[in-house]
Design a protein around this motif. Structure first.
Motif, PDB file in Angstrom:
ATOM      1  N   ASN A 330      13.250  26.545   5.030  1.00  0.00           N
ATOM      2  CA  ASN A 330      12.992  27.512   4.210  1.00  0.00           C
ATOM      3  C   ASN A 330      13.802  27.462   3.017  1.00  0.00           C
ATOM      4  OD1 ASN A 330      15.527  27.856   5.372  1.00  0.00           O
ATOM      5  ND2 ASN A 330      15.354  30.274   5.723  1.00  0.00           N
ATOM      6  N   VAL A 335      13.972  21.038   1.322  1.00  0.00           N
ATOM      7  CA  VAL A 335      12.671  20.562   1.289  1.00  0.00           C
ATOM      8  C   VAL A 335      12.556  19.320   0.191  1.00  0.00           C
ATOM      9  CG1 VAL A 335      11.228  22.303   2.246  1.00  0.00           C
ATOM     10  CG2 VAL A 335      11.790  22.572  -0.105  1.00  0.00           C
ATOM     11  N   ASN A 336      13.288  19.830  -0.701  1.00  0.00           N
ATOM     12  CA  ASN A 336      13.190  18.845  -2.004  1.00  0.00           C
ATOM     13  C   ASN A 336      13.944  17.562  -1.436  1.00  0.00           C
ATOM     14  OD1 ASN A 336      12.189  19.699  -4.487  1.00  0.00           O
ATOM     15  ND2 ASN A 336      13.393  21.475  -4.359  1.00  0.00           N
ATOM     16  N   VAL A 339      11.308  15.709   0.621  1.00  0.00           N
ATOM     17  CA  VAL A 339      10.343  14.984  -0.248  1.00  0.00           C
ATOM     18  C   VAL A 339      10.978  13.683  -1.086  1.00  0.00           C
ATOM     19  CG1 VAL A 339       9.148  15.074  -2.384  1.00  0.00           C
ATOM     20  CG2 VAL A 339       9.023  16.851  -0.572  1.00  0.00           C
ATOM     21  N   THR A 362       5.254  18.145   3.442  1.00  0.00           N
ATOM     22  CA  THR A 362       6.375  19.121   3.597  1.00  0.00           C
ATOM     23  C   THR A 362       6.102  20.376   2.898  1.00  0.00           C
ATOM     24  OG1 THR A 362       7.899  17.172   2.800  1.00  0.00           O
ATOM     25  CG2 THR A 362       8.795  19.363   2.777  1.00  0.00           C
ATOM     26  N   VAL A 363       6.373  21.603   3.739  1.00  0.00           N
ATOM     27  CA  VAL A 363       5.874  22.711   3.476  1.00  0.00           C
ATOM     28  C   VAL A 363       7.480  23.481   3.452  1.00  0.00           C
ATOM     29  CG1 VAL A 363       4.495  24.825   4.059  1.00  0.00           C
ATOM     30  CG2 VAL A 363       3.724  22.582   4.617  1.00  0.00           C
ATOM     31  N   GLN A 364       7.329  24.477   2.612  1.00  0.00           N
ATOM     32  CA  GLN A 364       8.592  25.571   2.382  1.00  0.00           C
ATOM     33  C   GLN A 364       8.146  26.818   3.202  1.00  0.00           C
ATOM     34  OE1 GLN A 364      10.110  26.305  -1.393  1.00  0.00           O
ATOM     35  NE2 GLN A 364      11.920  27.130  -0.308  1.00  0.00           N
TER      36      GLN A 364
END
Lengths: 491, 123
Positions: A330, A335-336, A339, A362-364
């Motif tokens: 979340n 997430v950055n 990636v 990748t998903v938030q």
């Protein structure tokens, strides 16, 4: 006085002694040595399995936790660098199962000093030399946080030798002839092919690292390292250097078990995939152990719903690449960073000319409300917030049950699995006890993460469809009942 | 975001019943080479919502000649598997958004990462 156990594996096999351009041969005899490896505590069996699979030998698990030993022939030495479950590797010089320590500290330390000149150093030093050659050929990177190179089967080409690299010393310390085992060929000719020629013999720099465990010893690890090291220095005429050493001699004392070895790796193998760290990045060897535990199959959809910097799914995408990984968190930074770590690896692969794309996305998202189709995931694998390093005890109390429910919803009934790492064992145990209709505990591995005792829980998703078990119905009534329990049950 | 991931994603806005499949509006798409493994593709197909995959590929202008229905005996049809491999793993949405088909709510995609977080009032 000292019970000596000779290395039972010494054999000699004559090889054609011609050219040494291949980094796998010493150009002479192939010898068998014992290699020791340190692995994340709790994953000794997993590591032994990997050794069996990739090297084809049986590994022995030491009583001293977090260590395994296995035999290997020098022509296959490069294979040790393919192992993903080991943190550090060393070649054994000598092992004593029942070392008899003297009564006084003084006598014990003198014994250790005298030991230095009696040990069968030759084979171990040959292996160390060979290993240095191997590392140079793979452009093996030096310590620290970065992961610029990965010693694995992907790259066999001899790429740029890192300028920080240690020079391969020319001086052979085996000339004293103290050992009854001596290789007939020298490795000197071989090494000249692979590195800049250094005509004069260079003085070897070394250090001794001693680890000691047990409550009956009369000495400290510092004292042992100092005295043993002093004797080694005198014997070989090496120079002691704590930071820029060529050879690291290991003295491991665990109760009556004494192992002397020479290190084959530098410190940082366990952070190999990660270039962008977060506050709780898990070491890759631990990630690998967890992945092996759940045995990813071809085309498995594998989720890490709290991925942090993506260490686990990234290790999976590289090592168990026939599955597909969805890493989610979340947090923006997480997430950055994930990636970034993925891109870093992909770029490295592209630079080597291989198809760079990895089976990972990748998903938030909010893990208690996953935007994923029901019953579509095969494996969930994650490092759950510990409460000490991240999150909080109270938050975990509410988080864990919601997590488990949502993970149950997306998991494939009957075949789905979960591998969950957590230090908050009490909270987890309570949460899982209320989920019997959805999850079944298969196995638990007790591990050590950054000094904290944690558990890796392997769960199996029951065949029950979500929305029909009592747990779902009860839990969906909301947090009111839980609030009262929090106040009384939390310690 | 790869189309394999898109195939798994669904809208979870409160009250929405048909939140799948999410519509894709892409402003930047790239194609990345991924090693082809026929077994991977062949075993993945039964786990997919085939029509959603075709629709997504269509939306990105990457459908090429992917059929609306699965061909029989696709397990051994390497040419077909290669086409599926491409849309599943090699085509990626870098910038754009996903839209809930029922509520119209948009979820932005940035650097290839779809942001599926909901606001408090949507949960």
């Amino acid at each position: 006085m000292c019970h000596l156990r000779e290395n039972p594996h010494i054999q000699h096999t004559a090889l054609p002694s011609s050219s040494c351009t291949d980094c796998d041969t010493t150009g002479g005899d192939v010898i068998t040595v014992t290699v020791g490896a340190t692995v994340p505590t709790g994953f000794e069996h997993t590591a032994a399995e990997e050794v069996k699979e990739k090297i084809g030998v049986d590994a022995r698990i030491s009583k001293d936790r977090g260590r395994i030993y296995f035999p290997i022939t020098t022509d296959k030495l490069f294979q040790v660098h393919l192992l993903r479950s080991v943190d550090n590797l060393f070649v054994v010089v000598q092992e004593y199962e029942h070392y008899q320590f003297s009564e006084s500290k003084e006598e014990t330390l003198i014994d250790l000093q005298q030991l230095a000149s009696k040990l069968p150093w030759t084979n171990a030093l040959e292996v160390w030399k060979l290993n240095s050659t191997l590392k140079k050929k793979k452009g093996h990177r030096r310590g620290g946080n970065g992961s610029k190179g990965k010693p694995n089967s992907e790259a066999h080409d001899a790429t740029a030798v890192d300028n920080e690299q240690q020079e391969l010393p020319q001086a052979s310390p085996t000339a004293e002839g103290q050992s009854d085992v001596e290789p007939t060929a020298q490795t000197d000719t071989c090494s000249q092919d692979v590195e800049e020629a250094t005509p004069e013999a260079k003085v070897i720099k070394f250090r001794v690292t001693c680890s000691r465990a047990g409550d009956k010893h009369s000495f400290s690890s510092n004292e042992a390292a100092r005295d043993f090291g002093g004797a080694v220095q005198e014997f070989f005429e090496w120079k002691a250097d704590m930071t820029k050493f060529d050879i690291e001699v290991l003295l491991n004392i665990h109760n009556n078990e004494v192992v002397i070895g020479i290190a084959l790796t530098e410190e940082s193998l366990h952070r190999r995939n990660i270039s962008h760290f977060g506050p709780t990045t898990l070491r890759s060897t631990l990630c690998y152990g967890m992945l092996r535990l759940c045995k990813p199959q071809a085309s498995d959809i594998i989720l890490d719903p709290m991925c942090g910097t993506g260490a686990i799914p990234l290790e999976g995408a590289i090592e168990f690449h026939n599955s597909f990984y969805i890493a989610g968190d979340n947090n923006d930074m997480a997430v950055n960073r994930t990636v970034n770590n993925i891109c870093h690896i992909q770029k490295r692969r592209a630079d080597k000319g291989s198809a760079s794309g990895l089976p990972i996305d990748t998903v938030q998202w909010d893990l208690c409300n996953l935007p994923i189709r029901t019953s579509s995931v095969d494996i969930i694998i994650t490092d759950m917030p510990f409460g000490k390093r991240m999150g909080s005890r109270k938050k975990n109390w509410d988080l864990y049950p919601s997590c488990l429910r949502e993970m149950a919803r997306v998991s494939r009934p009957g075949s789905g699995k979960a591998v969950l790492l957590t230090q908050d064992k009490k909270c987890f145990a309570k949460a899982i006890s209320r989920m019997g209709g959805l999850w079944r505990k298969l196995h638990t591995v007790w591990v050590n993460v950054g000094g904290l005792h944690a558990g890796v829980y392997l769960l199996k998703r029951t065949g029950a469809l979500f929305g029909q078990t009592p747990e779902d119905v009860y839990e969906s009534r909301g947090p009111v009942e839980r609030q009262e329990k929090d106040d009384t049950e939390l310690s | 975001m790869k189309l394999l991931t898109h195939n798994m994603l669904t809208s979870h806005v409160k009250g929405v019943i048909k939140g799948y499949p999410l519509l894709i509006k892409a402003t930047e798409v790239k194609v990345n080479e991924v090693e082809f493994n026929p077994q991977f593709v062949s075993r993945m197909i039964p786990k997919l919502e085939w029509s959603a995959l075709v629709q997504a590929a269509e939306e990105l202008g990457q459908r090429q000649d992917l059929p609306s229905d699965l061909v029989p005996d696709y397990e051994t049809n390497e040419e077909f598997l290669k086409k599926v491999h491409r849309v599943l793993l090699e085509v990626e949405v870098v910038e754009g958004c996903l839209q809930c088909p029922e509520s119209g709510r948009e979820f932005p995609i940035s650097r290839g990462i779809p942001n599926m977080l909901l606001n408090e009032d949507e949960v």
